[in-house]
Every structure is written in structure tokens, then in C-alpha cells.
Write a protein that holds these residues in place. Structure first.
Motif, PDB file in Angstrom:
ATOM      1  N   LYS A   4       5.991  -7.106 -10.501  1.00  0.00           N
ATOM      2  CA  LYS A   4       4.927  -7.081  -9.494  1.00  0.00           C
ATOM      3  C   LYS A   4       3.958  -8.241  -9.677  1.00  0.00           C
ATOM      4  O   LYS A   4       3.528  -8.861  -8.724  1.00  0.00           O
ATOM      5  N   ALA A   8       3.202 -11.266  -7.042  1.00  0.00           N
ATOM      6  CA  ALA A   8       1.836 -11.543  -6.572  1.00  0.00           C
ATOM      7  C   ALA A   8       1.472 -12.995  -6.820  1.00  0.00           C
ATOM      8  O   ALA A   8       0.861 -13.658  -5.975  1.00  0.00           O
ATOM      9  N   GLN A  31      -5.104 -13.397   4.062  1.00  0.00           N
ATOM     10  CA  GLN A  31      -4.108 -13.013   3.063  1.00  0.00           C
ATOM     11  C   GLN A  31      -4.509 -13.505   1.680  1.00  0.00           C
ATOM     12  O   GLN A  31      -4.329 -12.812   0.674  1.00  0.00           O
ATOM     13  N   THR A  34      -7.086 -11.190   0.443  1.00  0.00           N
ATOM     14  CA  THR A  34      -6.471  -9.893   0.144  1.00  0.00           C
ATOM     15  C   THR A  34      -5.727  -9.925  -1.184  1.00  0.00           C
ATOM     16  O   THR A  34      -5.749  -8.949  -1.947  1.00  0.00           O
ATOM     17  N   ASN A  35      -5.061 -11.032  -1.479  1.00  0.00           N
ATOM     18  CA  ASN A  35      -4.342 -11.158  -2.748  1.00  0.00           C
ATOM     19  C   ASN A  35      -5.274 -10.952  -3.937  1.00  0.00           C
ATOM     20  O   ASN A  35      -4.937 -10.265  -4.908  1.00  0.00           O
ATOM     21  N   ASP A  38      -6.400  -7.272  -4.057  1.00  0.00           N
ATOM     22  CA  ASP A  38      -5.347  -6.398  -4.575  1.00  0.00           C
ATOM     23  C   ASP A  38      -5.312  -6.407  -6.102  1.00  0.00           C
ATOM     24  O   ASP A  38      -4.945  -5.410  -6.729  1.00  0.00           O
ATOM     25  N   ARG A  39      -5.703  -7.532  -6.678  1.00  0.00           N
ATOM     26  CA  ARG A  39      -5.756  -7.633  -8.145  1.00  0.00           C
ATOM     27  C   ARG A  39      -7.092  -7.151  -8.696  1.00  0.00           C
ATOM     28  O   ARG A  39      -7.304  -7.130  -9.899  1.00  0.00           O
ATOM     29  N   GLN A  40      -8.007  -6.793  -7.775  1.00  0.00           N
ATOM     30  CA  GLN A  40      -9.368  -6.400  -8.136  1.00  0.00           C
ATOM     31  C   GLN A  40     -10.085  -7.516  -8.912  1.00  0.00           C
ATOM     32  O   GLN A  40     -10.896  -7.251  -9.799  1.00  0.00           O
TER      33      GLN A  40
END
Length: 246
Positions: A4, A8, A31, A34-35, A38-40
């Protein structure tokens, strides 16, 4: 997990390469942000959002991205200040006004959220979110009847938006009316046969009402319609666990 992370990272590198060619692209910048989200990685998310705003200073999407990134970075006061400024600067932006309404709900000021969503519906009647999320705010203030009336009205306004039917089913679920919930989920399946939520919602309530065979039949039907769907497979596992199967 390693797979994963590598995917990413590849995605980030790919988006970065595309941004070099199209730095003002709305889709690519979103995007890219967002990437990081998503990884915070909130500092990186904020850096990318501010970069987006520098590239497109008049874009409502870029401004809202900064609001959300500031909030995630713990800079709540700055996020609120920026959002309040945007409300006055961009009164015709659905994105800004929607975020303003959501902000009240996020703070659990449901009376204010109800007011803001009502205002959103008047100004932007084409935005289904004003009806769906407005009904949730009404529920939070104890106005169940008004929430249901709003959803029923919105069905006529947005006949192809399946989330409205889903929300209507979940509304009667919250009231504990199992039979009515089953009827709502059945209505959703009839109108939107290609949407798995109608099957999952119906099967869940059949299980709660002790009608396990009917629930199993409905889930089996959904598994045939949506092979490999992760949500359906999870529902199958839950059904098996509740039925005492291995």
C-alpha cells in the motif's frame, strides 16, 4: 502494508509529474492534496493546499482545500477566519456555502446548521447536499417530521440521487421502525437495483428482526449482482457470524 505504501508513493510521484505539465489542473491538485490527507500528513497537506491556492487564487476549491488543511493542522481559528471571509467574498460558490453549513454541524451547533442548510437550499436548489445534510441537521434538533418531509420533497427534485433514498431509509431506522425501514430499503432496491446499499440495508434489518433466511437470501442475491464487492463480502461475513457459522 508495504504494498500500500509503495502504491501511494507511486501515485504521488505520478501526480507530481503530471502537475509539472499542468500546474493549474483542478483534478490533479485535488488528488495531490488527497494523497497527503490519506497519509494523515497534515503539514504536507497544508503545504500542498497553499500551493494550490497560489496556483489558482480565485478558485473556491483551492480556498476550501486550505480551510480543511488548516483545520487538520490544528489551526482552527485560522480556518474559521478564512472560511468566514470566503462566505462574503464568494457568495455564489456552492462549495464555500456548503462548507460553511457543514462547519456549524461539525461544531454540533445543529440549530445554526439547520439555518445554514435552509439558506443553501434557497440559494442553490440544484445542490442535493443541501437537502440530504439539511435533513440530518433537522434530525439532530428533534424535528423528525420536518426531516422526513424534506427528504420526500427532495426525491422529486433529485430522482436519480440514490443517497436521498438511502437517507430516508436510515431516518426511519433511527426511529426504530423496522418494518418501515424494510419498506424503504425495498423501495431503494427497486429504484436503484445497481446500488449495493439497498441490499445491505435490507438484509441488516431482516437480521435484526430475526428473519435470517430472508436476510441470507437477499445477501446471496446481492453477491450474485455485485461479485467481488468488498462491502457485500463484509456483509456476508457479518451475516455468517451472527448466524453462528464459521
Amino acid at each position: 502494508m508495504k504494498f500500500k505504501v509503495s502504491v501511494a508513493a507511486w501515485s504521488d510521484r505520478y501526480v507530481e509529474s503530471l502537475l509539472e505539465q499542468h500546474p493549474a489542473s483542478l483534478v490533479l491538485n485535488r488528488q495531490y492534496i488527497t494523497n497527503a490527507a490519506d497519509r494523515q500528513d497534515w503539514p504536507e497537506m497544508l503545504r500542498r493546499a497553499e500551493q494550490f491556492r497560489a496556483r489558482r487564487p480565485h478558485s473556491a476549491a483551492a480556498q476550501i482545500a486550505c480551510v480543511i488543511a488548516l483545520r487538520h493542522s490544528g489551526r482552527e481559528a485560522e480556518a474559521t477566519k478564512l472560511l468566514r471571509r470566503l462566505v462574503w467574498r464568494l457568495p455564489r460558490s456552492i462549495e464555500v456555502q456548503l462548507e460553511w453549513a457543514r462547519d456549524a454541524g461539525r461544531r454540533q451547533d445543529w440549530a445554526e446548521a439547520t439555518h445554514r442548510f435552509a439558506k443553501l437550499r434557497r440559494r442553490f436548489p440544484q445542490a442535493a447536499e443541501g437537502y440530504i445534510e439539511g435533513s440530518r441537521a433537522l434530525l439532530r434538533t428533534g424535528h423528525d417530521g420536518a426531516a422526513e418531509t424534506l427528504l420526500e420533497h427532495s426525491k422529486g427534485c433529485f430522482p436519480k440521487v440514490h443517497y436521498i433514498w438511502q437517507e430516508a431509509a436510515q431516518l426511519v431506522e433511527s426511529q426504530g421502525d423496522g418494518e418501515k425501514a424494510l419498506a424503504r430499503w425495498a423501495e431503494m432496491r427497486e429504484r436503484f437495483p445497481n446500488t449495493p446499499e439497498g441490499y445491505i440495508g435490507g438484509a441488516t434489518w431482516l437480521m435484526r428482526l430475526g428473519r435470517r433466511e430472508e436476510a441470507a437470501e437477499l445477501i446471496a442475491q446481492a453477491r450474485d449482482f455485485f461479485p467481488g464487492n468488498a462491502t457485500i463480502l463484509a456483509a456476508v461475513a457479518t451475516l455468517n457470524a451472527q448466524s453462528g457459522e464459521s
